[in-house]
Write a protein that holds these residues in place. Structure first.
Motif, PDB file in Angstrom:
ATOM      1  N   PHE A   1       0.833  -1.200   0.000  1.00 11.58           N
ATOM      2  CA  PHE A   1       0.000   0.000   0.000  1.00 11.58           C
ATOM      3  C   PHE A   1       0.871   1.255   0.000  1.00 11.58           C
ATOM      4  O   PHE A   1       1.871   1.312   0.719  1.00 11.58           O
ATOM      5  CB  PHE A   1      -0.878   0.069   1.260  1.00 11.58           C
ATOM      6  CG  PHE A   1      -1.746  -1.124   1.506  1.00 11.58           C
ATOM      7  CD1 PHE A   1      -3.057  -1.159   1.042  1.00 11.58           C
ATOM      8  CD2 PHE A   1      -1.261  -2.223   2.204  1.00 11.58           C
ATOM      9  CE1 PHE A   1      -3.865  -2.257   1.270  1.00 11.58           C
ATOM     10  CE2 PHE A   1      -2.056  -3.331   2.439  1.00 11.58           C
ATOM     11  CZ  PHE A   1      -3.368  -3.341   1.971  1.00 11.58           C
ATOM     12  N   PRO A   2       0.467   2.291  -0.738  1.00  6.16           N
ATOM     13  CA  PRO A   2       1.078   3.610  -0.529  1.00  6.16           C
ATOM     14  C   PRO A   2       0.432   4.249   0.699  1.00  6.16           C
ATOM     15  O   PRO A   2      -0.794   4.194   0.855  1.00  6.16           O
ATOM     16  CB  PRO A   2       0.706   4.374  -1.808  1.00  6.16           C
ATOM     17  CG  PRO A   2      -0.566   3.728  -2.276  1.00  6.16           C
ATOM     18  CD  PRO A   2      -0.519   2.289  -1.835  1.00  6.16           C
ATOM     19  N   VAL A   3       1.228   4.801   1.589  1.00  6.23           N
ATOM     20  CA  VAL A   3       0.705   5.447   2.798  1.00  6.23           C
ATOM     21  C   VAL A   3       1.448   6.750   3.035  1.00  6.23           C
ATOM     22  O   VAL A   3       2.600   6.911   2.630  1.00  6.23           O
ATOM     23  CB  VAL A   3       0.833   4.541   4.049  1.00  6.23           C
ATOM     24  CG1 VAL A   3      -0.091   3.338   3.942  1.00  6.23           C
ATOM     25  CG2 VAL A   3       2.274   4.072   4.248  1.00  6.23           C
TER      26      VAL A   3
ATOM     27  N   TYR B   1       6.655  -1.252   7.495  1.00 11.81           N
ATOM     28  CA  TYR B   1       6.391   0.013   6.807  1.00 11.81           C
ATOM     29  C   TYR B   1       7.594   0.927   6.910  1.00 11.81           C
ATOM     30  O   TYR B   1       8.370   0.872   7.872  1.00 11.81           O
ATOM     31  CB  TYR B   1       5.115   0.712   7.310  1.00 11.81           C
ATOM     32  CG  TYR B   1       5.021   1.042   8.777  1.00 11.81           C
ATOM     33  CD1 TYR B   1       5.663   2.145   9.327  1.00 11.81           C
ATOM     34  CD2 TYR B   1       4.230   0.260   9.623  1.00 11.81           C
ATOM     35  CE1 TYR B   1       5.548   2.458  10.674  1.00 11.81           C
ATOM     36  CE2 TYR B   1       4.102   0.563  10.970  1.00 11.81           C
ATOM     37  CZ  TYR B   1       4.758   1.664  11.496  1.00 11.81           C
ATOM     38  OH  TYR B   1       4.634   1.970  12.835  1.00 11.81           O
ATOM     39  N   ASN B   2       7.745   1.742   5.877  1.00 14.85           N
ATOM     40  CA  ASN B   2       8.881   2.662   5.759  1.00 14.85           C
ATOM     41  C   ASN B   2       8.336   4.016   5.349  1.00 14.85           C
ATOM     42  O   ASN B   2       7.787   4.168   4.258  1.00 14.85           O
ATOM     43  CB  ASN B   2       9.872   2.134   4.721  1.00 14.85           C
ATOM     44  CG  ASN B   2      11.145   2.959   4.649  1.00 14.85           C
ATOM     45  OD1 ASN B   2      11.452   3.714   5.570  1.00 14.85           O
ATOM     46  ND2 ASN B   2      11.891   2.812   3.563  1.00 14.85           N
TER      47      ASN B   2
ATOM     48  N   LEU C   1      11.867   2.029  -1.745  1.00 20.60           N
ATOM     49  CA  LEU C   1      10.513   2.517  -1.526  1.00 20.60           C
ATOM     50  C   LEU C   1      10.344   3.158  -0.157  1.00 20.60           C
ATOM     51  O   LEU C   1      10.824   2.629   0.854  1.00 20.60           O
ATOM     52  CB  LEU C   1       9.509   1.368  -1.653  1.00 20.60           C
ATOM     53  CG  LEU C   1       9.388   0.700  -3.024  1.00 20.60           C
ATOM     54  CD1 LEU C   1       8.437  -0.481  -2.951  1.00 20.60           C
ATOM     55  CD2 LEU C   1       8.910   1.701  -4.064  1.00 20.60           C
ATOM     56  N   THR C   2       9.657   4.287  -0.116  1.00 19.11           N
ATOM     57  CA  THR C   2       9.240   4.896   1.133  1.00 19.11           C
ATOM     58  C   THR C   2       7.746   5.191   1.049  1.00 19.11           C
ATOM     59  O   THR C   2       7.129   5.018  -0.004  1.00 19.11           O
ATOM     60  CB  THR C   2      10.020   6.192   1.430  1.00 19.11           C
ATOM     61  OG1 THR C   2       9.841   7.100   0.335  1.00 19.11           O
ATOM     62  CG2 THR C   2      11.496   5.907   1.619  1.00 19.11           C
ATOM     63  N   ASN C   3       7.183   5.643   2.167  1.00 19.52           N
ATOM     64  CA  ASN C   3       5.727   5.839   2.247  1.00 19.52           C
ATOM     65  C   ASN C   3       5.013   4.586   1.753  1.00 19.52           C
ATOM     66  O   ASN C   3       4.149   4.631   0.889  1.00 19.52           O
ATOM     67  CB  ASN C   3       5.283   7.075   1.458  1.00 19.52           C
ATOM     68  CG  ASN C   3       5.586   8.357   2.217  1.00 19.52           C
ATOM     69  OD1 ASN C   3       6.345   8.348   3.183  1.00 19.52           O
ATOM     70  ND2 ASN C   3       4.990   9.445   1.798  1.00 19.52           N
ATOM     71  N   VAL C   4       5.415   3.463   2.330  1.00 16.14           N
ATOM     72  CA  VAL C   4       4.929   2.157   1.891  1.00 16.14           C
ATOM     73  C   VAL C   4       4.661   1.255   3.091  1.00 16.14           C
ATOM     74  O   VAL C   4       5.405   1.272   4.074  1.00 16.14           O
ATOM     75  CB  VAL C   4       5.953   1.489   0.939  1.00 16.14           C
ATOM     76  CG1 VAL C   4       7.331   1.390   1.578  1.00 16.14           C
ATOM     77  CG2 VAL C   4       5.474   0.099   0.506  1.00 16.14           C
ATOM     78  N   LEU C   5       3.589   0.499   3.004  1.00 12.93           N
ATOM     79  CA  LEU C   5       3.269  -0.555   3.970  1.00 12.93           C
ATOM     80  C   LEU C   5       3.135  -1.860   3.205  1.00 12.93           C
ATOM     81  O   LEU C   5       2.496  -1.908   2.149  1.00 12.93           O
ATOM     82  CB  LEU C   5       1.944  -0.251   4.677  1.00 12.93           C
ATOM     83  CG  LEU C   5       1.282  -1.419   5.440  1.00 12.93           C
ATOM     84  CD1 LEU C   5       2.099  -1.811   6.672  1.00 12.93           C
ATOM     85  CD2 LEU C   5      -0.150  -1.065   5.830  1.00 12.93           C
ATOM     86  N   CYS C   6       3.728  -2.924   3.739  1.00 13.12           N
ATOM     87  CA  CYS C   6       3.569  -4.257   3.163  1.00 13.12           C
ATOM     88  C   CYS C   6       3.167  -5.221   4.276  1.00 13.12           C
ATOM     89  O   CYS C   6       3.808  -5.253   5.333  1.00 13.12           O
ATOM     90  CB  CYS C   6       4.861  -4.721   2.498  1.00 13.12           C
ATOM     91  SG  CYS C   6       4.710  -6.331   1.665  1.00 13.12           S
ATOM     92  N   VAL C   7       2.104  -5.964   4.035  1.00 12.23           N
ATOM     93  CA  VAL C   7       1.608  -6.944   5.003  1.00 12.23           C
ATOM     94  C   VAL C   7       1.555  -8.304   4.321  1.00 12.23           C
ATOM     95  O   VAL C   7       1.015  -8.424   3.209  1.00 12.23           O
ATOM     96  CB  VAL C   7       0.194  -6.586   5.520  1.00 12.23           C
ATOM     97  CG1 VAL C   7      -0.241  -7.574   6.600  1.00 12.23           C
ATOM     98  CG2 VAL C   7       0.155  -5.154   6.046  1.00 12.23           C
TER      99      VAL C   7
END
Length: 211
Positions: free
Chosen positions: A29-31, A58-59, A92-98
């Motif tokens: 996801f972009p966050v 997340y980063n 990648l930044t502003n990223v969440l991975c689950v």
């Protein structure tokens, strides 16, 4: 403070595969904020309340980048960190991975877990696509109506048009990537026979999707 380029997922994504009967569901996801990342994470936990593990990383960009990850019960270093390594490895930044895992009854071992979580994260990121945000300068380009027809095509091909105001004259507001700024301004002036002079009004990011 000068703007810095960064990359983030272009869209939310979901992928899935099975290895030794364990089901892995990867999502990227972009966050924009930690609160947004945690809200999405909680939604996934609720949706997959019956999963064996919901591991994540997340980063987030900023003066001090915020990096968090969790193994969620998997052996230490076999899930959260491999997911984070995929995110940072791709810049990648502003990223969440689950990555959600449903255990299938066959132990994968530490190496197998690292490979599975890394693969799930990598596939989710690949499916999401990547968009780059590049430092840019925002310009107003005032011109008369006769010049607009001549310049419009060039401007749209070489800048991000943000607004076109039609009044006594036409004022086109654009964002131009900084690496192309001087060349762009010079060509606008030359193509208008010196009658259009771009005026800097601020800074902003240029959005560029990677193919």
């Amino acid at each position: 403070m000068a703007l810095k380029a960064f990359k983030t997922p272009a869209a939310a994504s979901e992928t899935e595969f099975v290895v030794n009967k364990s089901r892995f569901i990867g999502r990227a996801f972009p966050v924009e904020t930690e609160a947004e990342a945690l809200e999405i994470l909680e939604r996934i936990r609720q949706k997959h309340y019956d999963a064996t593990h919901n591991c994540w990383a997340y980063n987030l960009r900023g003066a001090s980048p915020l990096r968090r990850f969790s193994d969620d019960g998997e052996p230490g270093g076999t899930a959260g960190k491999p997911i984070m390594d995929v995110l940072t490895g791709r810049g990648l930044t502003n990223v969440l991975c689950v990555v959600t895992r449903y255990f299938g009854g066959i132990l994968l071992g530490a190496g197998g877990l690292v490979r599975a979580y890394s693969k799930s994260a990598a596939e989710a990121v690949a499916k999401a696509g990547v968009v780059s945000y590049l430092p840019g300068t925002v310009l107003d380009i005032p011109m008369d109506y006769s010049r607009y027809g001549t310049l419009e095509g060039f401007i749209r091909a070489n800048a991000e048009v943000r607004n076109v105001a039609f009044a006594q004259n036409v004022v086109v507001t654009v964002a131009v990537e900084d690496t192309n700024l001087l060349k762009f301004m010079k060509e606008v002036t030359e193509r208008s026979d010196g009658r259009c002079t771009p005026v800097t009004i601020g800074t902003g990011y240029m959005k560029k999707e990677e193919i």
